[in-house]
Design a protein around this motif. Structure first.
Motif, short mmCIF file in Angstrom:
data_model
loop_
_atom_site.label_atom_id
_atom_site.label_comp_id
_atom_site.label_asym_id
_atom_site.label_seq_id
_atom_site.Cartn_x
_atom_site.Cartn_y
_atom_site.Cartn_z
N GLN A 128 -46.08 4.97 -67.35
CA GLN A 128 -45.38 4.61 -66.39
C GLN A 128 -44.82 5.17 -65.27
O GLN A 128 -44.82 4.67 -64.20
CB GLN A 128 -43.82 4.08 -67.05
CG GLN A 128 -44.21 2.79 -68.17
CD GLN A 128 -42.88 2.73 -68.97
OE1 GLN A 128 -41.88 3.52 -68.86
NE2 GLN A 128 -43.26 1.85 -70.26
N SER A 129 -44.42 6.40 -65.43
CA SER A 129 -44.07 7.38 -64.39
C SER A 129 -44.55 8.42 -64.51
O SER A 129 -44.18 9.49 -65.57
CB SER A 129 -42.56 7.13 -64.03
OG SER A 129 -42.10 8.49 -63.77
N ARG A 130 -45.35 9.20 -63.82
CA ARG A 130 -46.01 10.40 -63.66
C ARG A 130 -44.99 11.51 -63.80
O ARG A 130 -44.80 12.44 -64.71
CB ARG A 130 -46.81 10.65 -62.55
CG ARG A 130 -48.39 11.18 -62.90
CD ARG A 130 -48.97 11.58 -61.55
NE ARG A 130 -49.43 12.63 -61.66
CZ ARG A 130 -50.59 13.27 -61.99
NH1 ARG A 130 -51.46 12.23 -62.55
NH2 ARG A 130 -51.10 14.37 -62.09
N ASP A 131 -43.86 11.27 -62.68
CA ASP A 131 -43.06 12.35 -62.85
C ASP A 131 -42.01 12.44 -63.99
O ASP A 131 -41.54 13.20 -64.51
CB ASP A 131 -42.10 12.22 -61.47
CG ASP A 131 -42.93 12.57 -60.32
OD1 ASP A 131 -43.35 13.92 -60.19
OD2 ASP A 131 -42.84 11.57 -59.25
N GLY A 132 -41.70 11.01 -64.61
CA GLY A 132 -40.90 10.86 -65.58
C GLY A 132 -41.79 11.70 -66.78
O GLY A 132 -41.04 12.43 -67.66
N GLY A 133 -43.02 11.36 -66.90
CA GLY A 133 -43.60 11.81 -68.03
C GLY A 133 -43.56 13.69 -67.98
O GLY A 133 -43.63 14.08 -69.17
N GLU A 134 -43.96 14.08 -66.84
CA GLU A 134 -44.07 15.38 -66.81
C GLU A 134 -42.80 16.20 -67.09
O GLU A 134 -42.62 17.20 -67.80
CB GLU A 134 -44.56 15.75 -65.36
CG GLU A 134 -46.12 15.49 -65.26
CD GLU A 134 -46.48 15.63 -63.80
OE1 GLU A 134 -45.73 15.66 -62.93
OE2 GLU A 134 -47.72 14.94 -63.61
N ALA A 135 -41.63 15.44 -66.67
CA ALA A 135 -40.25 16.04 -66.71
C ALA A 135 -40.00 15.94 -68.56
O ALA A 135 -39.54 16.87 -68.98
CB ALA A 135 -39.18 15.33 -66.27
N PHE A 136 -40.59 14.83 -68.77
CA PHE A 136 -40.43 14.65 -70.34
C PHE A 136 -40.98 15.80 -71.23
O PHE A 136 -40.46 16.59 -71.86
CB PHE A 136 -41.12 13.53 -70.81
CG PHE A 136 -41.02 13.03 -72.28
CD1 PHE A 136 -40.32 12.53 -72.78
CD2 PHE A 136 -41.84 13.77 -73.18
CE1 PHE A 136 -40.01 12.18 -74.20
CE2 PHE A 136 -41.99 13.46 -74.62
CZ PHE A 136 -40.88 12.60 -75.07
N PHE A 137 -42.24 16.44 -70.67
CA PHE A 137 -43.09 17.31 -71.38
C PHE A 137 -42.73 18.75 -71.12
O PHE A 137 -42.85 19.83 -71.94
CB PHE A 137 -44.54 17.05 -71.32
CG PHE A 137 -45.03 16.15 -72.05
CD1 PHE A 137 -45.03 15.95 -73.35
CD2 PHE A 137 -45.52 15.01 -71.46
CE1 PHE A 137 -45.46 15.07 -74.03
CE2 PHE A 137 -45.86 13.84 -72.08
CZ PHE A 137 -46.02 13.80 -73.41
N ARG A 138 -42.03 18.77 -69.98
CA ARG A 138 -41.34 20.03 -69.30
C ARG A 138 -40.02 20.23 -70.23
O ARG A 138 -39.16 21.22 -69.99
CB ARG A 138 -40.77 20.01 -68.05
CG ARG A 138 -41.98 20.80 -67.07
CD ARG A 138 -41.31 21.06 -65.75
NE ARG A 138 -40.81 19.91 -64.95
CZ ARG A 138 -41.58 19.22 -64.35
NH1 ARG A 138 -42.70 19.25 -64.19
NH2 ARG A 138 -40.98 18.04 -63.88
N LEU A 139 -39.48 19.38 -70.93
CA LEU A 139 -38.23 19.30 -71.78
C LEU A 139 -36.97 19.24 -70.78
O LEU A 139 -35.96 19.99 -71.10
CB LEU A 139 -38.20 20.58 -72.52
CG LEU A 139 -39.13 20.69 -73.68
CD1 LEU A 139 -38.83 21.87 -74.44
CD2 LEU A 139 -38.93 19.48 -74.67
N GLU A 140 -37.61 18.73 -69.68
CA GLU A 140 -36.34 18.63 -68.65
C GLU A 140 -35.94 17.10 -68.49
O GLU A 140 -35.52 16.74 -67.29
CB GLU A 140 -37.02 19.10 -67.27
CG GLU A 140 -36.92 20.44 -67.02
CD GLU A 140 -37.55 21.00 -65.93
OE1 GLU A 140 -37.63 20.18 -64.82
OE2 GLU A 140 -37.84 22.23 -65.63
N SER A 141 -36.15 16.45 -69.44
CA SER A 141 -35.58 15.07 -69.47
C SER A 141 -34.66 14.80 -70.63
O SER A 141 -34.88 15.42 -71.88
CB SER A 141 -36.65 14.02 -69.49
OG SER A 141 -36.93 13.54 -70.68
N ALA A 142 -33.55 14.12 -70.36
CA ALA A 142 -32.52 14.02 -71.36
C ALA A 142 -33.29 12.94 -72.66
O ALA A 142 -33.04 13.34 -73.79
CB ALA A 142 -31.41 13.30 -71.12
N ARG A 143 -34.08 12.19 -72.12
CA ARG A 143 -34.80 11.23 -72.96
C ARG A 143 -35.66 12.13 -73.98
O ARG A 143 -35.61 11.84 -75.05
CB ARG A 143 -35.60 10.26 -72.53
CG ARG A 143 -35.04 9.04 -72.68
CD ARG A 143 -36.02 7.86 -71.83
NE ARG A 143 -35.80 7.95 -70.33
CZ ARG A 143 -36.65 7.62 -69.51
NH1 ARG A 143 -37.70 6.76 -69.92
NH2 ARG A 143 -36.53 7.69 -68.00
#
Lengths: 298, 1086
Positions: free
Chosen positions: B318-333
């Motif tokens: 859905q969102s490249r940035d969102g996914g990358e943040a997710f895998f960087r462990l920089e996302s609350a989700r």
């Protein structure tokens, strides 16, 4: 107070000062509070009941009203009736923050083309020689509390300003107020000038065995369940001031006991009647639920 | 014939430098014996032809001759001709290359067949571009070939050559350096990895050629972190990623490889597969995924990682940035999903819950901390993973991951905590010598009775205090270890029994752990007799009578101790009973020889007496009559075996460490004895030393890795430090209370100490929070003098009075009489008369006849957040200057004279800075707020980077206004950057903890939010604005009124975005700020 065992409770009404307990209210004394109260009543000293919510303050007043007898002629509706010894009427006023002096003393009402004076509950109690119980008195407006001052000292007088009258309290009249120091904030404290007109009886939750007895009697649950409920309450009360404003009250325990007696599983019963009413804080809820689940197996 | 040929050749070589002739002579010597005469002729002709080919070709010829000998040793002359033909062909391109080829030939031949010569030479030739540099690179190729070919088949040589070729198009030096390194690099790699390594290298050379050298240097090492079979796969993934991400490809390769070293090799394959799936969508995501894997793998098994990845993949789609943040462990989700998938329960997530639970059970203020914290103190506890307590705090392992679900793992914590809380609740540490047991005969608890039970120490009066009751108890036994073990078993049995009785709900979880504990126990049969008996007692204590193993013949001897232990389970047992039971058991067990039992007849111990713990006479428990017989009954089974040293039984995990002696000592040192408020007892080191030496609870060797004297000293220091700290805290508390009661305001402020708070930060690209991203360090503002405040007031006398008056009008009447109500306190006489007149007159009118006095509260709290970033240091005049500069464009002289004038003026009156006006505005606002009585706090923020958001408290919400506040306002000064988000969030927190109906958050800034790392790069503004906007939205969500005020004239553009539908204002004329701010506030709350 009517018993819960009656299948249907009919609607009934009383004049406020005529309400009397018909059956003996159930009360288990914890210390010498009964003797103290009797002595205060005999000496016409108003009483301040301090204690957390649901620990039995109101029940205690009911119990005392039932037991304090007044072997006197009763004057009612202008006629004098000699009655048997009878228990005291009890006028209970739940105080709220908009409770004004005229709510207590009385007010004029318009009826047809006239104004008609209607006595407030306090006036009625003064006239009838009842116990007037002002529950949670700190909630009432400050001006209200000043109103009761002349009633509480040796004068025992209620000034009815609007009628330019002074009422001398009838024998038997006793002012009882209660307040809960638990959620005492700077705003809601009793003024010293008010406090120092009362003798104070401190209430706390009864000890485990006594509480279990009460819970069992009031809820009709098993003795084991009652004991566990009392034990649990003791644990939960340890959390007072630590996430909990107040401990689980005996009243809530009785609710829980009734739920269990009705067949609700103990854990669930405690959840709905103790955990959830006590707090909205998720973490504190979890902690209490863990205590509950440690004590009850299912 | 041959001689003639040679002579002719020699003749022909004359025209060339003598070096060639020398090589020729040597070569002839070597070749002559091998070659047929016609071959020799041919050979000589070839050599001459080469030499004559062009100007410098004699050098190639010389190489030719030199190589000939060694080459002929390996191949036939015909083959050599074929080989040399390739070299001679190369002459056409460059004689130097040809020479290099000949030079390398002898060493290369073992690795190449003659038919491959062409291919080999062609690759070298491809590097040659006709320039001098390319020539020498190409020559280098031939030179290093002998070292490369052992590692790399010629077919794969192409990869290397392409790589070098690609590099050469950027830098010949780099290409040459890499080529030089190649043999060494290849040698470090496994055979299967070499081609993929070069393939990825080719991509690196293509996408980020400067990284090539680093790749050659560090690549093989990095690659070794990956499990053997997966390396080619990893390289191909890295290549795929590098194609997408360009220059980042190589750093990713190194970092991700490093990550592999931190996870179990078994899951490398699984991780790679998951990463490959991600790489199809985003190379960044794939590499970030691997980089995060060590942290993720700590929490999740590979199956759950796959589930986690799947979730992230959906976000990624859905969102490249969102996914990358997710895998960087920089996302609350990302964290949430991980938490949801993980069955592990972390202490820090449940510690508050457990703390309250334990507090509920025990009724005392227990803390709950990680066991590590206790071991770190070095006061006697060493096991970092087992639960324990030192009397005031319950220590638990950092996490539990024993069962497949969170619920089960939490129940483990619960059992741990319940047992430890049980020790506190049921008095494990309250042993007192003078108290009698309830269930056991009192005499047993008295002084020792025979059997060499040690001697009760004769205590000197003044020393008596320092001995704890527990210590005196253990002093009664010769073998303190045995006594301690027995006491532990008995007391744990007592606690477990009470816990299970009192807390029926945890029984099931308890039994499960007991079962697990007993399954892990070592076999009894291997133990010597006494130890076996202790072990059996422990098993019995775990409710597993059935798991006791004991020789049949000696069944009687086991029965008595079991009976003693069982009695402790009766209701009413106290720690005194445990002590009494310990004494009885000790007496029994100390007579059991600790020898290997020689019997095959071990069997399960059938317990017929489990039913009635009170059964049996007291005399049954006495070693009594049979005591001398005990040893005799063992005689038949101990054929001369030796007494073994006694070992303590393995600990039971859920019970954890039990150190009653140490706990009592600590309590005593801290002055917390059960006996009342005896003052803390000063203890000398010597006295402690003595205790330390005898107590079995402290094993110094385990505690510290040093020699005994040193470590025991250290231990004592730690212990005293621990005690002093607690006493210090207590004194401090008293001090603080004292201050309060006297209301003294003269004391020095406590040293400025920053408290840390963590806040999430909003990443608008990922549309998610970065969890715990910013650290806000709260500190009190420095104090200056209160003169500034007074002077400011003085300077603005007029304004102050005005504002004050305006604010006074805001102050509400206590009661406001509301008239004409349908119901109320009483009749409003006017209304009644009016109504009555109208009624008499026959008009119908409304019956709103009542009045009511309503209490009106003004219940406002405001947090005032000042931007104290470096930019506020700017002088206000400069703002004007920038504009005025334009006016002097044409006439520099005018400008200069104006400038000089300005300078002189500035020297006389230093210009006001933005911060000065902020301060003045603050002073005026405070003055106004004090009039009106609203709660307010004044804060400043600045900082640099997400770790260091400084949050200054000039006046806290509940702090009363006074000189201290004035002094702090004096010291408000510009600091560093502007990271608004976390500062706002901290303000929200402050307001949340303030009780008021209306809460206002007022932000005063001088420019857009910006900070190091507050955005993708320095110039990006979007990120910071979005985060700030989100923070303001959060404030609104909390029911607060955020209001942003800026003195930046360009503020409209970003404030519009930041505040959207919230109120904001740009104060165009900065100097009007002191007047404007109170006015605004009035408007906001009026």
């Amino acid at each position: 107070m009517t018993t819960a065992t009656e299948a249907i409770t009919e609607y009934r009404s009383w004049a406020v000062e005529e309400f009397r307990a018909e059956e003996e209210p159930y009360y288990v004394p914890v210390a010498d509070e009964i003797e103290v109260f009797e002595a205060a009543w005999n000496s016409k000293i108003p009483v301040l009941l301090k204690g957390p919510t649901g620990c039995g303050k109101t029940r205690f007043v009911e119990y005392m009203a039932y037991h304090l007898n007044r072997p006197l002629a009763v004057v009612r509706d202008g006629r004098t009736e000699i009655e048997d010894e009878t228990n005291l009427p009890l006028v209970t006023v739940a105080c709220h923050e908009d409770l004004t002096a005229s709510d207590l003393v009385g007010r004029y009402l318009l009826e047809g083309n006239e104004t008609v004076w209607i006595d407030g509950p306090l006036t009625r109690a003064v006239k009838a020689g009842a116990i007037c119980y002002l529950d949670e008195v700190v909630e009432a407006r400050k001006d209200t509390t000043v109103l009761i001052h002349p009633l509480t000292d040796h004068r025992r007088i209620l000034p009815v300003e609007k009628k330019s009258q002074l009422l001398q309290a009838r024998d038997g009249f006793l002012l009882v107020i209660s307040f809960n120091p638990g959620y005492q904030s700077a705003l809601k404290d009793l003024k010293q000038s008010t406090r120092q007109r009362f003798i104070a009886v401190e209430f706390d939750y009864p000890p485990r065995e006594t509480e279990a007895e009460i819970v069992q009697h009031e809820s009709g649950c098993d003795p084991d369940v009652a004991l566990n409920l009392a034990k649990m309450a003791e644990k939960i009360r340890n959390l007072r001031e630590h996430g909990l404003a107040e401990g689980a009250s005996t009243r809530l325990l009785i609710y829980a006991g009734r739920m269990i007696a009705e067949g609700v599983s103990p854990r669930r019963a405690c959840q709905v009647s103790i955990v959830w009413p006590l707090t909205d804080d998720g973490e504190v809820q979890r902690s209490i639920e863990e205590v509950v689940s440690s004590i009850f197996e299912d | 014939m041959t001689a003639q040929l040679i002579e002719e050749a020699r003749e022909g070589l004359r025209q060339f430098p003598p070096a060639l002739a020398q090589e020729f002579e040597a070569a002839v010597e070597a070749a002559q014996p091998i070659l047929e005469p016609d071959e020799l002729g041919q050979w000589l002709r070839d050599g001459l032809d080469i030499a004559r080919h062009s100007l410098r070709s004699w050098e190639a010829s010389s190489e030719y001759f030199r190589a000939s000998g060694p080459v002929l040793e390996q191949i036939t002359y015909d083959q050599m001709r074929e080989w040399c033909a390739v070299g001679i062909d190369l002459m056409e391109t460059s004689p130097a290359l040809s020479g290099a080829l000949f030079r390398a030939s002898p060493a290369v031949l073992p690795h190449l067949s003659v038919t491959q010569a062409n291919d080999w030479a062609a690759q070298g030739k491809s590097l040659y571009k006709g320039t001098w540099k390319s020539g020498s690179l190409s020559a280098q190729y031939f030179d290093v070939s002998p070292q490369i070919l052992p590692h790399l088949p010629l077919s794969q040589m192409r990869l290397l050559v392409d790589l070098i070729d690609s590099l050469a198009s950027h830098s010949y030096e780099l290409a040459s350096a890499c080529l030089g390194m190649a043999p060494g690099v290849l040698a470090q790699l496994d055979r299967a990895d070499r081609a993929p390594f070069l393939e990825f290298g080719g991509i690196v050379a293509h996408t980020a050629w400067v990284d090539a050298r680093v790749y050659f240097e560090r690549g093989p090492g990095a690659l070794r972190q990956v499990s053997d079979e997966q390396r080619p796969r990893y390289l191909s993934l890295a290549g795929q990623v590098a194609m997408q991400v360009g220059r980042l490809g190589h750093p990713y390769f190194i970092e991700a490889a490093q990550a592999f070293s931190e996870v179990d090799k078994d899951i490398h394959e699984g991780l790679l597969e998951l990463a490959e799936q991600l790489a199809q969508h985003s190379g960044d995501a794939a590499m970030e995924f691997i980089k995060s894997s060590p942290r993720v793998a700590q929490r999740l098994g590979i199956d759950d990682i796959a589930r986690w990845q799947e979730f992230g993949l959906q976000i990624l789609q859905q969102s490249r940035d969102g996914g990358e943040a997710f895998f960087r462990l920089e996302s609350a989700r990302g964290e949430e999903v991980m938490e949801a998938l993980s069955s592990r329960v972390d202490l820090d997530r449940v510690s508050e819950l457990i703390r309250m639970y334990c507090k509920a059970l025990t009724g005392v203020d227990v803390g709950v901390k990680a066991s590590e914290e206790l071991t770190a103190k070095g006061v006697g506890w060493v096991d970092e993973s087992s639960p324990t307590t030192e009397g005031t705090t319950i220590y638990l392992p950092e996490n539990v991951e024993r069962y497949p679900t969170k619920e089960e793992n939490f129940s483990v914590y619960k059992v741990f905590a319940t047992h430890q809380a049980g020790r506190l609740e049921f008095g494990s540490f309250e042993y007192q010598s003078e108290l009698d047991p309830n269930l056991f005969p009192a005499a047993q608890n008295g002084s020792s009775n025979g059997h060499g039970n040690g001697v009760v120490p004769t205590v000197v009066e003044e020393e008596e205090q320092i001995h704890t009751d527990m210590e005196l108890f253990f002093d009664r036994f010769d073998d303190r270890r045995l006594a301690h073990d027995l006491f532990t078993i008995v007391e744990d049995t007592r606690i477990d029994t009470i816990v299970k009785r009192e807390y029926a709900g945890v029984r099931r979880a308890f039994s499960r752990l007991q079962q697990a504990a007993i399954d892990r126990r070592r076999p009894v049969e291997d133990m010597p007799a006494r130890q076996a008996m202790v072990e059996n007692l422990l098993r019995a204590s775990l409710d597993e009578i059935g798991r006791i193993r004991w020789p049949n013949e000696l069944a009687e001897e086991m029965r008595t101790p079991l009976r003693i232990l069982n009695r402790i389970r009766s209701e009413g047992a106290t720690v005194q009973d445990s002590a009494a039971a310990t004494a009885l058991l000790y007496e029994w067990l100390s007579q059991i020889p600790n020898v290997e039992l020689d019997t095959e007849d071990w069997s399960d111990f059938e317990q017929e007496m489990s039913g009635d713990p009170d059964g049996g006479e007291d005399s049954d428990m006495m070693p009594g009559s049979g005591s001398s017989g005990l040893e005799e009954s063992f005689m038949p089974f101990m054929p001369g075996s030796e007494e073994q040293p006694y070992d303590s039984p393995d600990p039971v995990d859920f019970r954890g460490d039990f150190k009653p002696e140490l706990v009592q000592l600590l309590m005593k040192l801290k002055g917390e004895t059960g006996t009342g408020d005896a003052p803390p007892i000063p203890l000398t080191k010597e006295q402690l030393q003595e205790l330390l030496e005898k107590s079995v609870e402290i094993s110094i060797n385990e505690l510290m890795d040093m020699d005994l004297a040193e470590s025991s000293g250290m231990f004592l220091d730690n212990l005293l430090k621990e005690v002093n700290q607690i006493q210090g805290e207590r004194q401090e508390g008293q001090q603080a209370m004292g201050d309060d009661s006297t209301g003294a305001d003269d004391g020095e402020e406590l040293p400025v100490e920053a408290a840390s708070f963590y806040y999430d930060e909003w990443d608008f690209r990922a549309a998610d929070y970065k969890p715990r991203w910013c650290r806000v360090q709260e500190q009190r503002g420095e104090s200056g003098t209160s003169n500034y405040y007074t002077e400011t007031l003085h300077e603005h006398t007029q304004l102050v009075q005005e504002t004050r008056k305006q604010f006074e009008m805001l102050r509400p009447e206590m009661f406001r009489k509301m008239k004409r109500l349908t119901d109320g306190e009483d009749y409003d006489l006017d209304a009644v008369i009016e109504w009555y007149t109208e009624k008499i007159a026959g008009a119908t009118s409304e019956t709103k006849l009542f009045y009511r006095r309503n209490k009106v509260d003004r219940d406002v709290a405001v947090a005032f957040l000042l931007d104290v970033s470096a930019s506020t240091d700017e002088e206000i005049q400069k703002h004007h200057d920038q504009r005025q500069d334009d006016q002097f464009d044409d006439d520099p002289r005018k400008y200069l004279s104006w400038w000089a004038q300005r300078r002189a003026e500035a020297a006389r009156h230093p210009g006001k800075r933005i911060i000065d006006l902020e301060k003045e505005a603050t002073v005026l606002l405070i003055e106004a707020l004090e009039t009106i009585g609203d709660k307010y706090g004044v804060y400043g923020f600045s900082g640099y980077g997400r770790d260091n958001v400084e949050f200054f408290v000039y006046k806290d919400m509940d702090e009363p206004f006074g000189d201290r506040i004035k002094e702090r306002i004096d010291k408000i000064a510009p600091v560093r950057s502007t990271r608004m988000g976390p500062a706002i969030r901290h303000c929200i927190w402050k307001l949340q903890n303030t009780d008021a109906k209306v809460k206002i958050l007022m932000l005063l800034s001088d420019g857009r939010p910006q900070d190091h790392g507050y955005g993708r790069d320095r110039t990006e503004k979007e990120y910071a604005i979005h985060d700030t906007k989100m923070a303001l939205t959060e404030a609104r969500r909390e029911g607060m009124v955020p209001f942003a005020l800026t003195v930046d004239r360009a503020g409209h553009d970003y404030l519009k975005q930041m505040c959207q539908d919230m109120a904001y204002e740009v104060v165009a004329d900065i100097e009007s700020l002191p007047r404007r701010l109170p006015a605004l506030y009035r408007r906001l709350t009026g």
